[in-house]
Design a protein around this motif. Structure first.
Motif, PDB file in Angstrom:
ATOM      1  N   PRO A 132      53.291  42.520  41.190  1.00  0.00           N
ATOM      2  CA  PRO A 132      53.317  43.072  42.555  1.00  0.00           C
ATOM      3  C   PRO A 132      53.886  44.498  42.587  1.00  0.00           C
ATOM      4  O   PRO A 132      53.378  45.342  43.334  1.00  0.00           O
ATOM      5  N   GLU A 133      54.889  44.779  41.763  1.00  0.00           N
ATOM      6  CA  GLU A 133      55.484  46.127  41.730  1.00  0.00           C
ATOM      7  C   GLU A 133      54.445  47.170  41.315  1.00  0.00           C
ATOM      8  O   GLU A 133      54.328  48.233  41.919  1.00  0.00           O
ATOM      9  N   LYS A 134      53.686  46.838  40.252  1.00  0.00           N
ATOM     10  CA  LYS A 134      52.666  47.780  39.762  1.00  0.00           C
ATOM     11  C   LYS A 134      51.509  47.893  40.752  1.00  0.00           C
ATOM     12  O   LYS A 134      50.888  48.948  40.882  1.00  0.00           O
ATOM     13  N   ILE A 135      51.221  46.769  41.436  1.00  0.00           N
ATOM     14  CA  ILE A 135      50.171  46.800  42.467  1.00  0.00           C
ATOM     15  C   ILE A 135      50.572  47.804  43.551  1.00  0.00           C
ATOM     16  O   ILE A 135      49.763  48.623  43.997  1.00  0.00           O
ATOM     17  N   TYR A 136      51.841  47.745  43.927  1.00  0.00           N
ATOM     18  CA  TYR A 136      52.334  48.650  44.974  1.00  0.00           C
ATOM     19  C   TYR A 136      52.221  50.105  44.517  1.00  0.00           C
ATOM     20  O   TYR A 136      51.818  50.981  45.284  1.00  0.00           O
ATOM     21  N   GLU A 137      52.570  50.361  43.247  1.00  0.00           N
ATOM     22  CA  GLU A 137      52.449  51.730  42.722  1.00  0.00           C
ATOM     23  C   GLU A 137      51.004  52.210  42.776  1.00  0.00           C
ATOM     24  O   GLU A 137      50.726  53.357  43.098  1.00  0.00           O
ATOM     25  N   ARG A 138      50.076  51.308  42.437  1.00  0.00           N
ATOM     26  CA  ARG A 138      48.677  51.715  42.347  1.00  0.00           C
ATOM     27  C   ARG A 138      47.990  51.829  43.703  1.00  0.00           C
ATOM     28  O   ARG A 138      47.201  52.736  43.945  1.00  0.00           O
ATOM     29  N   PHE A 139      48.285  50.864  44.592  1.00  0.00           N
ATOM     30  CA  PHE A 139      47.647  50.865  45.915  1.00  0.00           C
ATOM     31  C   PHE A 139      48.700  51.117  46.989  1.00  0.00           C
ATOM     32  O   PHE A 139      48.983  50.262  47.813  1.00  0.00           O
ATOM     33  N   ASP A 140      49.293  52.295  46.972  1.00  0.00           N
ATOM     34  CA  ASP A 140      50.373  52.626  47.901  1.00  0.00           C
ATOM     35  C   ASP A 140      49.793  53.158  49.211  1.00  0.00           C
ATOM     36  O   ASP A 140      49.712  54.356  49.446  1.00  0.00           O
ATOM     37  N   THR A 141      49.338  52.215  50.035  1.00  0.00           N
ATOM     38  CA  THR A 141      48.736  52.573  51.326  1.00  0.00           C
ATOM     39  C   THR A 141      48.891  51.367  52.250  1.00  0.00           C
ATOM     40  O   THR A 141      49.241  50.281  51.791  1.00  0.00           O
ATOM     41  N   GLU A 142      48.666  51.540  53.527  1.00  0.00           N
ATOM     42  CA  GLU A 142      48.791  50.392  54.436  1.00  0.00           C
ATOM     43  C   GLU A 142      47.626  49.433  54.177  1.00  0.00           C
ATOM     44  O   GLU A 142      46.461  49.851  54.193  1.00  0.00           O
ATOM     45  N   VAL A 143      47.932  48.176  53.892  1.00  0.00           N
ATOM     46  CA  VAL A 143      46.889  47.225  53.489  1.00  0.00           C
ATOM     47  C   VAL A 143      47.048  45.864  54.161  1.00  0.00           C
ATOM     48  O   VAL A 143      48.149  45.491  54.597  1.00  0.00           O
ATOM     49  N   VAL A 144      45.930  45.148  54.228  1.00  0.00           N
ATOM     50  CA  VAL A 144      45.961  43.726  54.573  1.00  0.00           C
ATOM     51  C   VAL A 144      45.801  42.982  53.253  1.00  0.00           C
ATOM     52  O   VAL A 144      44.865  43.251  52.506  1.00  0.00           O
ATOM     53  N   ILE A 145      46.740  42.095  52.956  1.00  0.00           N
ATOM     54  CA  ILE A 145      46.692  41.399  51.665  1.00  0.00           C
ATOM     55  C   ILE A 145      46.250  39.952  51.892  1.00  0.00           C
ATOM     56  O   ILE A 145      46.836  39.240  52.725  1.00  0.00           O
ATOM     57  N   ILE A 146      45.227  39.543  51.143  1.00  0.00           N
ATOM     58  CA  ILE A 146      44.652  38.201  51.346  1.00  0.00           C
ATOM     59  C   ILE A 146      44.424  37.516  49.993  1.00  0.00           C
ATOM     60  O   ILE A 146      44.190  38.180  48.988  1.00  0.00           O
ATOM     61  N   GLY A 147      44.528  36.193  49.999  1.00  0.00           N
ATOM     62  CA  GLY A 147      44.291  35.420  48.779  1.00  0.00           C
ATOM     63  C   GLY A 147      45.545  34.638  48.394  1.00  0.00           C
ATOM     64  O   GLY A 147      46.616  34.852  48.969  1.00  0.00           O
ATOM     65  N   ASP A 148      45.408  33.747  47.416  1.00  0.00           N
ATOM     66  CA  ASP A 148      46.602  32.950  47.071  1.00  0.00           C
ATOM     67  C   ASP A 148      47.683  33.805  46.411  1.00  0.00           C
ATOM     68  O   ASP A 148      48.854  33.416  46.397  1.00  0.00           O
ATOM     69  N   GLY A 149      47.314  34.978  45.928  1.00  0.00           N
ATOM     70  CA  GLY A 149      48.316  35.928  45.422  1.00  0.00           C
ATOM     71  C   GLY A 149      49.183  36.449  46.555  1.00  0.00           C
ATOM     72  O   GLY A 149      50.362  36.763  46.374  1.00  0.00           O
ATOM     73  N   ALA A 150      48.590  36.549  47.755  1.00  0.00           N
ATOM     74  CA  ALA A 150      49.344  36.988  48.936  1.00  0.00           C
ATOM     75  C   ALA A 150      50.340  35.903  49.346  1.00  0.00           C
ATOM     76  O   ALA A 150      51.414  36.195  49.869  1.00  0.00           O
TER      77      ALA A 150
END
Lengths: 334, 227
Positions: free
Chosen positions: B144-162
């Motif tokens: 999740p930390e690296k995801i935040y670094e890569r996609f640093d924008t306002e997002v809607v997060i969906i899926g079992d990962g969310a």
């Protein structure tokens, strides 16, 4: 019956069409050499490769047999023992194919299939007989009381015989798979050069153990420098092979005597070892035993033996249903 | 055209059947532990429930990944087995794109996230404003930390990962994350069939001889003892 056999329990993707459990119409085996790089089978890589290669392999088997899918009377697939991920690829595919073809499906124990690799080519071999299955994944001694009735009288406590060959070949820098490599190098070596230990089971019985032997080789090799290893490689390989073959032979001959078996079947990849065959020939001549092997192509994993076992199963038992599962530690017999 | 949809990429598998754009039926079932071989039985039950025979199926759509390695292979091997005999068209649908289809016309980018175990999620960012998801950038497997670094924008997060990492994402993104926590068992097999049908109509097919799942992660070279 005309049976399509499918085998994906380890690193061979195989399909074969066999008529009446006797006549091989086609046998296609794709060995995954991508594992050579790692000196052993990487389960995840094996499963990935099966997923890619299964359809071409099955199509090749059907076309080589010059039959159409409608001619098939059943599909036999290995559902254990083996690598679970690899087994599931072949099983899932076989189930779906049998469903769309509306032909019976039967799950086959890989060990029973090995027994049928001998029966397939040697109709004169009838139970009861003793069967030694030796490969990269298995070292088992069975009493085949009748077809479908097997009594396990010995198995390995640790490494399989073929696994020991692989590991020692790696120690000697001979590459993978180790069986054929050691067999070849050992021909120019002195097999009495080192007396490696032969494991004896305290509890009696006919179990095998090869990990102590492998460790002994490792210790021996660790004391040599590169030049000495180079010089002694053939001698170490020959001495190691002699110890493995001796252990396999001792148990097999003793079991044949105790159970009064005059016929012995030897199958699996290690059954192609030339020193094993040489010594078994000598022993069988002095003891009045008859030894049966599959042809070299059927020693290693293949689908013809699966189809042959499937023929027997479908002729004598009801087929399996759609819920048939894969069992990595499936056992054979009592 | 009757199309069968198959998804075994998650612990909860699904199969669905459509005829044209009409959904005929859908089943969900666990494919964990000792139930990894339950897929074909569920396909059979779905066909019986809907009164459709296997001979009537004209195409198969399968979730091709990312997701459970074993599940992806069971699904693809099953799909190939069903297609091979009659040379049926086979389509592969991304598990992440299927999730993005649940949020069409979204003004914010949609981050589809699937629990990848080992502290990571499989993720891809989609623009769904037009109604059709368009992927922005690569599909990744990251913490999740690296995801935040890569996609640093306002997002809607969906899926079992969310769901698994919802709190973590909220902590990292602050006000910029909108975590959807109600869709973990979706998308189902019927949506997979509908998306696959589109591909089949466009001729975007998987080769029965060559296709493999989309794993994202390389095969870890871990040596296990052969059983």
């Amino acid at each position: 019956m005309l049976i399509l056999g499918i085998e994906t329990s380890c690193d061979e993707t195989a399909a074969a069409v066999v008529a009446d459990g006797r006549t091989i119409l086609s046998e296609v085996t794709l060995s995954q050499d991508l594992h050579n790089l790692y000196g052993g089978v990487v389960p995840e890589l094996a499963s990935r490769e099966h997923t890619r290669t299964l359809v071409p392999v099955v199509r090749e088997a059907i076309s080589e047999a010059e039959i159409s899918y409608d001619d098939l009377e059943g599909i036999a697939v290995t559902n254990g023992p083996g690598l679970v991920g690899a087994l599931l690829v072949g099983l899932s595919f076989a189930k779906a194919l049998s469903y769309s073809l509306n032909k019976p499906l039967v799950g086959i124990n890989h060990l029973e299939a090995h027994i049928f690799s001998v029966l397939l080519e040697r109709p004169e071999l009838v139970p009861p007989f003793l069967c030694l299955i030796i490969s990269g994944g298995h070292s088992n001694l069975y009493l085949v009381e009748s077809l479908g009735r097997y009594r396990s009288i010995g198995s390995t406590r640790d490494d399989a015989a073929g696994e020991a060959f692989d590991k020692v070949a790696k120690l000697l820098g001979l590459g993978y798979p180790g069986g054929p490599a050691i067999d070849e190098v050992a021909k120019s070596g002195n097999r009495d050069f080192i007396k490696f230990p032969k494991a004896r089971m305290k509890s009696g019985g006919y179990d095998f153990s090869f990990s102590g032997l492998k460790t002994a080789v490792a210790i021996y090799v660790s004391k040599l420098n590169e030049k000495e290893l180079q010089k002694r490689r053939a001698d170490i390989a020959a001495s190691f092979q002699e110890a493995v073959v001796g252990a396999l032979l001792d148990n097999t001959i003793a079991a044949a005597e105790e159970h009064r078996m005059a016929r012995i079947a030897v199958c699996g990849g290690v059954a192609s070892n030339s020193r094993l065959r040489e010594r078994l020939k000598a022993s069988s001549e002095t003891q009045g035993l008859l030894v049966f092997y599959p042809s070299l192509e059927l020693c290693t994993d293949n689908a013809a033996m699966v189809a042959a076992a499937g023929n027997f199963r479908l002729e004598n038992f009801p087929p399996d249903d759609l819920e048939l599962d894969a069992f990595p530690y499936l056992e054979l017999g009592d | 055209m009757k199309v069968l949809g198959i998804d075994a990429s998650k612990p909860l598998g699904s199969v669905g059947l459509i005829d044209g754009e009409q959904v005929l039926g859908e089943r969900k079932f666990p494919i964990v532990g000792n139930h990894k071989s339950t897929l074909l039985g569920n396909i059979d039950r779905l066909l019986k429930e809907t009164g459709v025979s296997i001979e009537e199926i004209e195409g198969v759509s399968v979730v091709i990944g990312p997701g459970s390695f074993t599940g992806l292979r069971v699904a693809l091997a099953t799909a190939k087995g069903l297609c091979m005999l009659r040379e049926l068209p086979l389509a592969g649908v991304s598990s992440l794109e299927a999730l993005a289809w649940l949020l069409p016309y979204c003004r914010l980018p949609v981050l589809a996230a699937i629990d990848a175990r080992r502290g990571e999620v499989y993720a891809a960012l989609y623009n769904t404003e037009s109604g059709n998801p368009v992927r922005l950038g690569e599909t990744v497997s990251l913490s999740p930390e690296k995801i935040y670094e890569r996609f640093d924008t306002e997002v809607v997060i969906i899926g079992d990962g969310a769901e698994t990492y919802g709190d973590k994402f909220e902590e990292l993104y602050g006000d910029k994350a909108h975590v959807v926590r109600t869709f973990s068992s979706f998308p189902g097999g019927a949506l997979v069939a509908l998306l696959g049908r589109e591909k089949i109509l466009k001729g975007e097919l998987l080769s029965l001889e060559q296709s493999v799942p989309v794993y994202i992660r390389p095969a870890a070279a871990i040596f296990k003892k052969r059983p």
